[in-house]
Design an enzyme around this catalytic site. Structure first.
Site, PDB file in Angstrom:
ATOM      1  N   LYS A  95       0.818  -1.153   0.091  1.00  0.00           N
ATOM      2  CA  LYS A  95       0.018  -0.131  -0.042  1.00  0.00           C
ATOM      3  C   LYS A  95       0.822   1.239   0.158  1.00  0.00           C
ATOM      4  O   LYS A  95       0.614   2.284  -0.726  1.00  0.00           O
ATOM      5  CB  LYS A  95      -0.823  -0.024   1.187  1.00  0.00           C
ATOM      6  CG  LYS A  95      -1.813   1.168   1.396  1.00  0.00           C
ATOM      7  CD  LYS A  95      -1.300   2.103   2.639  1.00  0.00           C
ATOM      8  CE  LYS A  95      -1.745   3.441   2.456  1.00  0.00           C
ATOM      9  NZ  LYS A  95      -1.128   4.357   3.251  1.00  0.00           N
ATOM     10  N   ASP A  99      -6.280   1.080   0.667  1.00  0.00           N
ATOM     11  CA  ASP A  99      -6.339   1.128   1.724  1.00  0.00           C
ATOM     12  C   ASP A  99      -7.623   0.630   2.149  1.00  0.00           C
ATOM     13  O   ASP A  99      -8.504   0.226   1.817  1.00  0.00           O
ATOM     14  CB  ASP A  99      -5.932   2.431   2.071  1.00  0.00           C
ATOM     15  CG  ASP A  99      -7.221   3.468   1.759  1.00  0.00           C
ATOM     16  OD1 ASP A  99      -8.020   2.836   0.816  1.00  0.00           O
ATOM     17  OD2 ASP A  99      -7.326   4.492   2.140  1.00  0.00           O
TER      18      ASP A  99
END
Length: 220
Positions: free
Chosen positions: A129, A147
DNA sequence: ATCCCGAGGG
DNA sequence: CCCTCTGGAT
């Protein structure tokens, strides 16, 4: 449990409509973590885990003033660094990761933030991420950031069924041309932050309500 | 699967 | 009180 799925071309079409609508709602989505360089963005992104951007932005100005370069952060006194970032939560982990990451960037990459996925996730405290944030925002490479917000929005909009962020990323990649990855994932993120809230989604004012199979009913 | 951990909202 | 906020390492 039957999992009858639409042909992926139908999903593509739906996501294209959602993307177009969000483009009107959010013409130019901007990264909300304050930063002046790839390195500052990397630090800010590590700090942003389970924490609002607003709080990170509250901490970073003095942090960047005190530790100006990767080599300076690499030499930081740990307890002092912990106190400087305390309000972002998980501060002991984050401080340890930041120092280790700064050391790696200093020693292995001449204080320059690397710009490939493989090199980025080799850094302590940097997962997929975080790496995608850096690639997309600092280096303008197509990337989809998954996310907590993007995952929630993608599930509610019926664009994925997975809970695994890596699989959600794959699902979205397959539904979009590369040229749209970065902008669309950023809009999905902001949509999740400001409209499709985790606990109280603002369905009454949601611009993509008509495309949403979840609406306020379902379970996740 | 579990841990790390503070701050703000409902 | 409980949940959530741009996760990652073990």
């Amino acid at each position: 449990m039957t999992t009858k799925s639409l042909p992926s071309s139908d999903y593509r079409k739906r996501l294209r409509e959602i993307a177009k609508t969000l483009q009107h709602t959010m013409p130019s989505p901007k990264m909300e973590l304050d930063h002046r360089s790839p390195w500052e963005l990397l630090v800010a992104t590590i700090l942003s885990a389970q924490c609002t951007d607003q709080r990170v932005n509250q901490v970073t100005p003095s942090l960047f003033q005190h530790y100006r370069r990767p080599a300076e952060l690499a030499a930081a006194h740990l307890p002092e660094l912990e106190q400087r970032i305390r309000s972002t939560g998980f501060f002991k982990n984050k401080a340890k990761h930041l120092v280790a990451c700064a050391k790696a960037v200093t020693e292995h990459f001449s204080e320059q933030v690397p710009h490939t996925m493989e090199e980025l996730i080799s850094l302590p405290g940097v997962g997929r991420k975080t790496a995608n944030v850096i690639l997309g925002t600092a280096f303008s490479q197509p990337s989809i950031v998954v996310d907590t917000h993007v995952k929630r929005v993608a599930k509610r909009l019926g664009l994925t069924r997975s809970d695994n962020p890596d699989l959600v990323e794959q699902d979205l990649q397959q539904l979009l041309p590369k040229s749209q990855w970065t902008a669309v994932s950023q809009r999905l993120l902001l949509h999740g932050r400001y409209v499709c809230l985790a606990r109280k989604p603002q369905c009454a004012t949601c611009s993509v309500y008509r495309h949403c199979p979840w609406k306020e009913k379902g379970l996740q």
